[in-house]
Design a protein around this motif. Structure first.
Motif, PDB file in Angstrom:
ATOM      1  N   PRO A  67      -0.363  10.050  -1.928  1.00  0.00           N
ATOM      2  CA  PRO A  67      -1.116   9.928  -3.176  1.00  0.00           C
ATOM      3  C   PRO A  67      -1.456  11.300  -3.748  1.00  0.00           C
ATOM      4  O   PRO A  67      -1.768  12.232  -2.999  1.00  0.00           O
ATOM      5  CB  PRO A  67      -2.369   9.153  -2.768  1.00  0.00           C
ATOM      6  CG  PRO A  67      -2.452   9.264  -1.283  1.00  0.00           C
ATOM      7  CD  PRO A  67      -1.060   9.439  -0.780  1.00  0.00           C
ATOM      8  N   ARG A 119     -12.682   0.771   1.848  1.00  0.00           N
ATOM      9  CA  ARG A 119     -11.736   1.781   1.381  1.00  0.00           C
ATOM     10  C   ARG A 119     -12.461   2.886   0.622  1.00  0.00           C
ATOM     11  O   ARG A 119     -12.009   4.032   0.624  1.00  0.00           O
ATOM     12  CB  ARG A 119     -10.655   1.132   0.516  1.00  0.00           C
ATOM     13  CG  ARG A 119      -9.691   0.276   1.333  1.00  0.00           C
ATOM     14  CD  ARG A 119      -8.583  -0.303   0.484  1.00  0.00           C
ATOM     15  NE  ARG A 119      -7.685  -1.115   1.302  1.00  0.00           N
ATOM     16  CZ  ARG A 119      -6.670  -1.809   0.835  1.00  0.00           C
ATOM     17  NH1 ARG A 119      -6.412  -1.811  -0.471  1.00  0.00           N
ATOM     18  NH2 ARG A 119      -5.902  -2.519   1.639  1.00  0.00           N
ATOM     19  N   SER A 132      -9.523   4.110  -5.450  1.00  0.00           N
ATOM     20  CA  SER A 132      -8.232   4.093  -6.143  1.00  0.00           C
ATOM     21  C   SER A 132      -7.426   5.360  -5.881  1.00  0.00           C
ATOM     22  O   SER A 132      -6.195   5.360  -6.004  1.00  0.00           O
ATOM     23  CB  SER A 132      -8.438   3.916  -7.652  1.00  0.00           C
ATOM     24  OG  SER A 132      -9.035   5.072  -8.224  1.00  0.00           O
ATOM     25  N   SER A 135      -4.329   5.423  -3.499  1.00  0.00           N
ATOM     26  CA  SER A 135      -3.055   4.815  -3.875  1.00  0.00           C
ATOM     27  C   SER A 135      -2.183   5.755  -4.691  1.00  0.00           C
ATOM     28  O   SER A 135      -2.680   6.562  -5.478  1.00  0.00           O
ATOM     29  CB  SER A 135      -3.310   3.542  -4.692  1.00  0.00           C
ATOM     30  OG  SER A 135      -3.933   2.548  -3.909  1.00  0.00           O
ATOM     31  N   ARG A 136      -0.883   5.636  -4.499  1.00  0.00           N
ATOM     32  CA  ARG A 136       0.089   6.309  -5.352  1.00  0.00           C
ATOM     33  C   ARG A 136       0.302   5.447  -6.594  1.00  0.00           C
ATOM     34  O   ARG A 136      -0.038   4.260  -6.603  1.00  0.00           O
ATOM     35  CB  ARG A 136       1.412   6.490  -4.610  1.00  0.00           C
ATOM     36  CG  ARG A 136       1.312   7.282  -3.306  1.00  0.00           C
ATOM     37  CD  ARG A 136       2.595   7.195  -2.496  1.00  0.00           C
ATOM     38  NE  ARG A 136       2.893   5.811  -2.127  1.00  0.00           N
ATOM     39  CZ  ARG A 136       4.105   5.343  -1.864  1.00  0.00           C
ATOM     40  NH1 ARG A 136       5.154   6.139  -1.944  1.00  0.00           N
ATOM     41  NH2 ARG A 136       4.273   4.101  -1.522  1.00  0.00           N
ATOM     42  N   ASP A 139       2.094   2.305  -5.878  1.00  0.00           N
ATOM     43  CA  ASP A 139       1.367   1.308  -5.101  1.00  0.00           C
ATOM     44  C   ASP A 139       0.567   0.363  -5.995  1.00  0.00           C
ATOM     45  O   ASP A 139       0.176  -0.721  -5.565  1.00  0.00           O
ATOM     46  CB  ASP A 139       0.381   1.971  -4.133  1.00  0.00           C
ATOM     47  CG  ASP A 139       1.043   2.836  -3.087  1.00  0.00           C
ATOM     48  OD1 ASP A 139       2.150   2.477  -2.640  1.00  0.00           O
ATOM     49  OD2 ASP A 139       0.460   3.875  -2.718  1.00  0.00           O
ATOM     50  N   ARG A 140       0.305   0.792  -7.214  1.00  0.00           N
ATOM     51  CA  ARG A 140      -0.595   0.049  -8.077  1.00  0.00           C
ATOM     52  C   ARG A 140       0.098  -1.170  -8.682  1.00  0.00           C
ATOM     53  O   ARG A 140       1.315  -1.218  -8.816  1.00  0.00           O
ATOM     54  CB  ARG A 140      -1.139   0.961  -9.181  1.00  0.00           C
ATOM     55  CG  ARG A 140      -1.809   2.215  -8.642  1.00  0.00           C
ATOM     56  CD  ARG A 140      -2.389   3.086  -9.742  1.00  0.00           C
ATOM     57  NE  ARG A 140      -2.689   4.422  -9.252  1.00  0.00           N
ATOM     58  CZ  ARG A 140      -3.761   4.749  -8.532  1.00  0.00           C
ATOM     59  NH1 ARG A 140      -4.646   3.804  -8.241  1.00  0.00           N
ATOM     60  NH2 ARG A 140      -3.963   5.986  -8.121  1.00  0.00           N
ATOM     61  N   ALA A 147      -0.280  -5.279  -6.503  1.00  0.00           N
ATOM     62  CA  ALA A 147      -0.388  -3.957  -5.895  1.00  0.00           C
ATOM     63  C   ALA A 147       0.068  -3.978  -4.447  1.00  0.00           C
ATOM     64  O   ALA A 147      -0.030  -5.002  -3.756  1.00  0.00           O
ATOM     65  CB  ALA A 147      -1.828  -3.460  -5.978  1.00  0.00           C
ATOM     66  N   ALA A 149      -0.300  -1.919  -0.595  1.00  0.00           N
ATOM     67  CA  ALA A 149      -1.408  -1.330   0.155  1.00  0.00           C
ATOM     68  C   ALA A 149      -1.331   0.196   0.107  1.00  0.00           C
ATOM     69  O   ALA A 149      -0.237   0.763   0.053  1.00  0.00           O
ATOM     70  CB  ALA A 149      -1.366  -1.798   1.601  1.00  0.00           C
ATOM     71  N   PRO A 150      -2.493   0.883   0.129  1.00  0.00           N
ATOM     72  CA  PRO A 150      -2.467   2.344   0.177  1.00  0.00           C
ATOM     73  C   PRO A 150      -1.941   2.858   1.512  1.00  0.00           C
ATOM     74  O   PRO A 150      -2.099   2.205   2.553  1.00  0.00           O
ATOM     75  CB  PRO A 150      -3.936   2.734  -0.039  1.00  0.00           C
ATOM     76  CG  PRO A 150      -4.724   1.530   0.325  1.00  0.00           C
ATOM     77  CD  PRO A 150      -3.857   0.348   0.045  1.00  0.00           C
ATOM     78  N   GLU A 304       4.464  12.010  -4.748  1.00  0.00           N
ATOM     79  CA  GLU A 304       4.155  10.591  -4.545  1.00  0.00           C
ATOM     80  C   GLU A 304       5.355   9.725  -4.198  1.00  0.00           C
ATOM     81  O   GLU A 304       5.221   8.752  -3.459  1.00  0.00           O
ATOM     82  CB  GLU A 304       3.487  10.013  -5.808  1.00  0.00           C
ATOM     83  CG  GLU A 304       2.073  10.495  -6.022  1.00  0.00           C
ATOM     84  CD  GLU A 304       1.321   9.596  -6.990  1.00  0.00           C
ATOM     85  OE1 GLU A 304       0.115   9.415  -6.780  1.00  0.00           O
ATOM     86  OE2 GLU A 304       1.927   9.075  -7.946  1.00  0.00           O
TER      87      GLU A 304
END
Length: 338
Positions: A67, A119, A132, A135-136, A139-140, A147, A149-150, A304
């Protein structure tokens, strides 16, 4: 010359790591039934051997990249340099049990369920602004799929952290660091080293990140119900075969039986299904039907990473849900129907 396309549906559990291979023929591709990945350390060597020294295009359902909010606190210039320096961070892959153990050199959390963990607390312990930031962009959620998972989160059925640890340690790092005679096969990482098709070279493996929920949409397959149920997977057999036909990919008898059966009644059936969807996604990109490039964002291209073939941008608060990014597509490979 490209000889082999493959996709590995990844997991922390070796029993749920499944690989599907498509071999290049004179008129198209030959799809073989999913099989276990086996020993990760020798996977690259085995794939190149099966390709008879040709190029291998490999997709894998695992995070490849970091990320940007985390990358911004790293001293390295990009993700590839970061990977090469991981040898000097022996504790990096040790999952933290407590928040006070978390730091830039130990970002994975939590080792087990603890009351009150969130998180947000994980992100704050890493020095990030909010949850948030874990996350990359890829990932969103987008308008087309949910979405992912991070990367650094390691708890729950939807976590990807432990699977990433297993793959980075045993598959990616040995190819980028000193290596041994058994694993000197070249590995090139998309999109950090260029467009996917430009990375295909004899005797080497080009590795790209995939996401099955994304790939289903690329292939025009609408799975009704849940991929965890054999009956629902079985009901998608016709759509899956049609998608294979569009890629000029002919299933062998074992693959055809697996499709019609819904890939078995055991818990790994969904993994076998995802491995097939993944290899068809790879073939779709190789044929030029989806882009083999990532958005022209330096953070994405240097740090990323991206999901192979994805064009939909993440939905931002207040943004139009139909936003998508137009990506340059290099010409289809010779002999691959467009």
């Amino acid at each position: 010359m490209l000889s082999l396309a493959a996709h590995a549906d990844w997991s922390i559990d070796p029993r749920k790591r499944w690989l599907t291979i498509a071999r290049r023929g004179t008129t198209g591709w030959h799809l073989t039934a999913p099989r276990l990945v086996g020993e990760v350390a020798t996977l690259r060597t085995r794939l190149v051997r099966e390709a008879a020294g040709g190029a291998v295009a490999l997709g894998a359902d695992l995070p490849i990249g970091l990320p940007r909010a985390y990358a911004a606190i790293r001293p390295e210039a990009d993700f590839l340099q970061f990977l090469r320096r991981l040898g000097g961070l022996p504790g990096f892959f040790t999952v933290c049990a407590r928040l006070d153990e978390i730091g830039p050199d130990r970002p994975f959390y939590p080792a087990r369920g603890v009351a009150g963990m969130t998180r947000l607390s994980h992100a704050l312990a890493l020095g990030l602004a909010d949850a948030s930031a874990l996350s990359r962009d890829c990932d969103r959620a987008t308008a087309e799929r949910p979405a992912g998972a991070p990367l650094f989160w390691t708890l729950g059925a939807n976590q990807s952290g432990k699977a990433a640890i297993a793959a980075w340690q045993s598959l990616i790092l040995p190819a980028l660091l000193h290596g041994t005679p058994a694993n000197r096969v070249g590995l090139r990482l998309w999109p950090f080293e260029g467009a996917f098709r430009s990375l295909l070279a004899p005797g080497s493996v080009a590795l790209a990140e995939t996401y099955p929920a994304e790939a289903l949409r690329h292939l025009g397959i609408r799975l009704r119900g849940s991929k965890r149920r054999q009956a629902d997977r079985r009901a998608s057999a016709a759509a899956l075969m049609a998608a294979a036909d569009r890629q000029a990919a002919v299933p062998d008898n074992a693959m055809r039986r697996a499709m019609l059966d819904g890939f078995g009644a055991d818990a790994a059936g969904e993994d076998r299904f995802d491995s097939v969807v993944g290899v068809l996604c790879v073939l779709n990109v190789l044929a030029g039907r989806r882009p083999d490039t990532a958005p022209a964002d330096p953070w994405i291209q240097r740090w990323e990473g991206w999901v192979l073939g994805q064009t939909a941008l993440p939905v931002k608060p207040g943004a139009s849900p139909t936003m998508s990014v137009k990506l340059a597509t290099s010409p289809a490979l010779p002999g691959v129907p467009a």
